[in-house]
Design a protein around this motif. Structure first.
Motif, PDB file in Angstrom:
ATOM      1  N   GLU A   1      11.624 -20.647   5.981  1.00 38.78           N
ATOM      2  CA  GLU A   1      11.515 -20.193   4.602  1.00 38.78           C
ATOM      3  C   GLU A   1      12.551 -20.899   3.734  1.00 38.78           C
TER       4      GLU A   1
ATOM      5  N   PRO B   1      -0.994 -14.362   5.537  1.00 38.50           N
ATOM      6  CA  PRO B   1      -2.292 -13.720   5.286  1.00 38.50           C
ATOM      7  C   PRO B   1      -3.427 -14.637   5.740  1.00 38.50           C
TER       8      PRO B   1
ATOM      9  N   ASP C   1       8.642 -16.390  -0.375  1.00 38.71           N
ATOM     10  CA  ASP C   1       8.451 -16.762   1.022  1.00 38.71           C
ATOM     11  C   ASP C   1       7.496 -15.791   1.691  1.00 38.71           C
ATOM     12  N   VAL C   2       6.905 -16.246   2.796  1.00 39.65           N
ATOM     13  CA  VAL C   2       5.808 -15.485   3.391  1.00 39.65           C
ATOM     14  C   VAL C   2       6.213 -14.100   3.887  1.00 39.65           C
ATOM     15  N   THR C   3       7.438 -13.945   4.430  1.00 35.88           N
ATOM     16  CA  THR C   3       7.821 -12.604   4.893  1.00 35.88           C
ATOM     17  C   THR C   3       8.088 -11.673   3.695  1.00 35.88           C
ATOM     18  N   ILE C   4       8.580 -12.235   2.600  1.00 32.35           N
ATOM     19  CA  ILE C   4       8.813 -11.445   1.385  1.00 32.35           C
ATOM     20  C   ILE C   4       7.474 -11.142   0.716  1.00 32.35           C
ATOM     21  N   GLN C   5       6.561 -12.109   0.760  1.00 36.81           N
ATOM     22  CA  GLN C   5       5.215 -11.894   0.232  1.00 36.81           C
ATOM     23  C   GLN C   5       4.565 -10.691   0.919  1.00 36.81           C
ATOM     24  N   ALA C   6       4.721 -10.616   2.242  1.00 36.12           N
ATOM     25  CA  ALA C   6       4.146  -9.498   2.991  1.00 36.12           C
ATOM     26  C   ALA C   6       4.749  -8.175   2.522  1.00 36.12           C
ATOM     27  N   GLN C   7       6.062  -8.164   2.267  1.00 34.12           N
ATOM     28  CA  GLN C   7       6.717  -6.941   1.778  1.00 34.12           C
ATOM     29  C   GLN C   7       6.151  -6.513   0.416  1.00 34.12           C
TER      30      GLN C   7
ATOM     31  N   LEU D   1       3.202  -7.338  -0.972  1.00 32.43           N
ATOM     32  CA  LEU D   1       1.803  -6.912  -0.870  1.00 32.43           C
ATOM     33  C   LEU D   1       1.723  -5.495  -0.296  1.00 32.43           C
ATOM     34  N   ASP D   2       2.563  -5.205   0.713  1.00 33.00           N
ATOM     35  CA  ASP D   2       2.611  -3.840   1.252  1.00 33.00           C
ATOM     36  C   ASP D   2       3.018  -2.850   0.163  1.00 33.00           C
TER      37      ASP D   2
ATOM     38  N   VAL E   1      -4.475 -14.055   0.890  1.00 31.76           N
ATOM     39  CA  VAL E   1      -3.963 -12.896   0.156  1.00 31.76           C
ATOM     40  C   VAL E   1      -5.131 -12.044  -0.334  1.00 31.76           C
TER      41      VAL E   1
ATOM     42  N   GLU F   1      -6.841 -10.033   2.445  1.00 32.05           N
ATOM     43  CA  GLU F   1      -6.089  -8.900   2.977  1.00 32.05           C
ATOM     44  C   GLU F   1      -5.834  -7.805   1.946  1.00 32.05           C
TER      45      GLU F   1
END
Lengths: 324, 328
Positions: free
Chosen positions: A50, A261, B192-198, B200-201, B223, B226
């Motif tokens: 990241e 995703p 970043d992808v892990t923050i994106q997941a947070q 979206l949740d 995105v 999901e």
């Protein structure tokens, strides 16, 4: 095993932070922290992580666009960290780079012909104007552009076409290694696929070796034979693309993969939710850099001892006290 | 709930938003129809310049006019047309009824006010609340979006937050007046992808709690798959396809949607499926002088002479599945 094309040994890069009116060094950003890996001729190694993981800094140190603080970078049996300016200039024939932003990396006042032809002149690869022109046309055609594009300026091209110009420029000197720094991140998906396919075709045709730096794990999985994962300046896992994506060992790699995703609405995937954010590289955590966010950490081991990269299976290395 | 039978919350029809430039008129949005039901998550996908953001910004009249202009169409908000409303009337709708969050929160937060002051200002604009009450609400909202120690952070300035935390602040601000619709314009693209997941949740949790509808604008098919229930695909200023999310990925009908889905590398398919990516050849047409007929025709494998003559209408070919293509 044959000698790798590139061998990076304990690469370190610290950036000094200056402060106060005297501009003294007050702190350091530990951007790259003892990174080591090999790259064999003809393969594509993905470097993922990241923002702030140090992947781009690693790529730039390898080309000595940034001077490494410590470590060795062996290219075809020579440690390039020790080369002087003249030797380094000659080495640029063998190592090239493609940048993320095709807008910022092309001189707006130069024609496409001049941009692609510049390296031919610098390295004395074409003797006459005509020879240069012929070679430029050949290069443009190789990347899917045409001779009529030669007299135009970068602003007249779309993002995807500009990335093709950047690739033609890198190919001009017939390099062995190309560092691709987020080459498709700025492009729309339909254009991204065109550029990925082009990179794959060129690799086959010219036997190129790629170091492919990207944050998009799907793109990396598609194009890379091996993948290295970085977290806060350190390499945490390295494996063949298939092993890494089907059997990730490091808890960070697992979380990273589960966060991507996927375009499959019916798939019910278990997402590993990481708490918090990437810590500050000025003051990285002690022990394992990931321990504060790690779902499987064991204290005090993980917060005190730095895990070394160790072999877990054939070609699969992981830096974790608890896995591998 | 079936969004098609109930009265939609927002119904856009025949919307045309053009921009005057030195080179001519850019037809950024050129006849868009879409609707969102109460509590529904609608994904709007497409590549750069397809008009997805301009459509969303037109709903709240956040585009500069001039050079922009709504040339035609209606934007019905709970049955009332927003197009003729003046700025004063629009202001009553923004944040209170329809709120928006953007890709880059730093550009939409004021750097010289604390985040608490900015959230409180939104609250006081729409509700009779004292300064104290408004600030208490700000703390409560920051807690809801899971910002640690909200009673302290409420006094911090935007630059003291990370990118992901700033997006949480934006979400807190957007939801502070309990809107019925949240427009999320590429809310995770800069993350970043892990923050994106947070994030979206978090959006999912906030939807559960407040029950608002979400119009999610994104270029990322992952995105949308999901997050959304229904999807609208845009290309060069027009809607080319609309379907439920499962239907769209199971049976994409428009050649552009098909190409888009096939051109994505898939992380969920093990490395043995190393198929070559199916790229869509060519590039998006200029919206200064768009080609007559179907705007995708020049890049379409199935195009015939008829495709370049008349623009195909968006037609419902199966219940809930609409497509603008003469093949159907």
């Amino acid at each position: 095993m044959t000698q790798p094309l590139l061998r990076v040994n304990d690469l370190v890069k610290n950036f000094a932070l200056k402060g106060g009116i005297l501009g003294r060094i007050v702190d350091e950003v530990h951007a790259v922290d003892q990174v080591s890996f090999d790259l064999s001729a003809g393969e594509t190694l993905g470097l993922v992580g990241e923002s702030g993981s140090g992947k781009s800094t690693t790529g730039r140190c390898i080309l000595r666009l940034i001077e490494p603080t410590a470590g060795e970078i062996w290219f075809e049996g020579r440690d390039i960290v020790k080369l002087d300016a003249k030797e380094l200039g000659a080495l640029r024939r063998d190592m090239q780079i493609i940048f993320q932003d095709p807008y910022a990396s092309l001189n707006p006042r130069m024609t496409v012909g001049a941009i692609v032809g510049e390296a031919l002149i610098i390295h004395g690869l074409a003797k006459s104007r005509r020879a240069i022109e012929e070679r430029v046309v050949e290069l443009l055609e190789t990347v899917g552009l045409g001779a009529d594009h030669m007299r135009r300026y970068p602003h007249e091209f779309s993002g995807g076409q500009r990335q093709r110009i950047g690739i033609a420029r890198a190919l001009a000197v017939s390099p062995k290694l190309i560092v691709c720094d987020e080459p498709v991140s700025a492009l729309d998906v339909s254009i991204q696929a065109q550029v990925i396919n082009l990179l794959e075709d060129l690799q086959k045709e010219f036997g190129l070796t790629y170091l492919f730096i990207a944050h998009d794990l799907s793109v990396v999985e598609h194009i890379c034979t091996r993948v290295a994962v970085m977290y806060l300046g350190r390499l945490v896992e390295i494996a063949s693309s298939r092993d890494l994506y089907t059997r990730p060992l490091h808890p960070y790699t697992e979380a990273l993969l589960s966060a991507v995703p996927v375009p499959a609405p019916r798939a019910k995937r278990q997402r590993i939710r990481l708490e918090g954010e990437v810590p500050n590289p000025i003051n990285p955590p002690t022990g394992c850099h990931f321990h504060a966010r790690c779902p499987i950490r064991q204290l005090p081991l993980c917060s005190t001892e730095k895990p070394q990269l160790k072999r877990a299976a054939d070609g699969h290395w992981v830096a974790c006290h608890l896995r591998g | 709930m079936d969004a098609r039978t109930a009265e939609p919350l927002l119904e856009i029809s025949g919307l045309k938003t053009y921009f005057k430039t030195d080179d001519g008129t850019v037809r950024a949005v050129d006849g868009v129809d879409l609707a969102i039901g109460r509590g529904e998550v609608l994904g709007v996908v497409g590549e750069s310049g397809c008009g997805k953001s301009v459509t969303a910004h037109t709903v709240l009249k956040l585009i500069q006019m001039p050079p922009g202009k709504i040339n035609d169409g209606r934007i019905l908000w709970q049955g009332r047309d927003l197009v003729p409303l003046d700025l004063e009337e629009m202001r009553k709708i923004r944040s209170k009824e329809i709120a928006i969050i953007f890709q880059e929160p730093m550009t939409s937060l004021n750097p010289v006010y604390t985040v608490g002051e900015q959230i409180a200002e939104v609250v006081r604009e729409h509700e009779h609340a004292s300064r104290r009450e408004a600030l208490d609400r700000a703390v409560e909202m920051l807690r809801l979006v899971q910002i640690p120690t909200p009673e302290r952070r409420v006094h911090d300035y935007p630059h003291q937050f990370s990118g992901g935390m700033r997006q949480r602040v934006m979400i807190a601000m957007a939801l502070s007046c309990n809107p019925k619709l949240l427009i999320a314009d590429e809310p995770t693209t800069a993350l970043d992808v892990t923050i994106q997941a947070q994030i979206l949740d978090l959006l999912g949790e906030m939807k559960e709690r407040f029950g608002m509808a979400i119009m999610l604008i994104t270029h990322d098919m992952g995105v949308v798959a999901e997050t959304a229930q229904r999807v609208v695909v845009m290309y060069a200023g027009r809607v080319v396809e609309e379907a439920s999310v499962e239907e769209l990925f199971d049976r994409p009908l428009h050649p552009y949607t098909q190409g888009l889905i096939r051109s994505i590398p898939r992380v969920d398919r093990a490395a043995d499926q190393r198929a070559r990516l199916e790229a869509i050849s060519g590039t998006v047409p200029s919206l200064l002088d768009p080609p007559p007929g179907c705007r995708f025709a020049a890049r379409c494998k199935f195009a015939t002479a008829a495709c370049t003559q008349a623009a195909p209408d968006l037609r419902e070919v199966e219940p809930g599945h609409k497509v603008a293509c003469i093949l159907y």
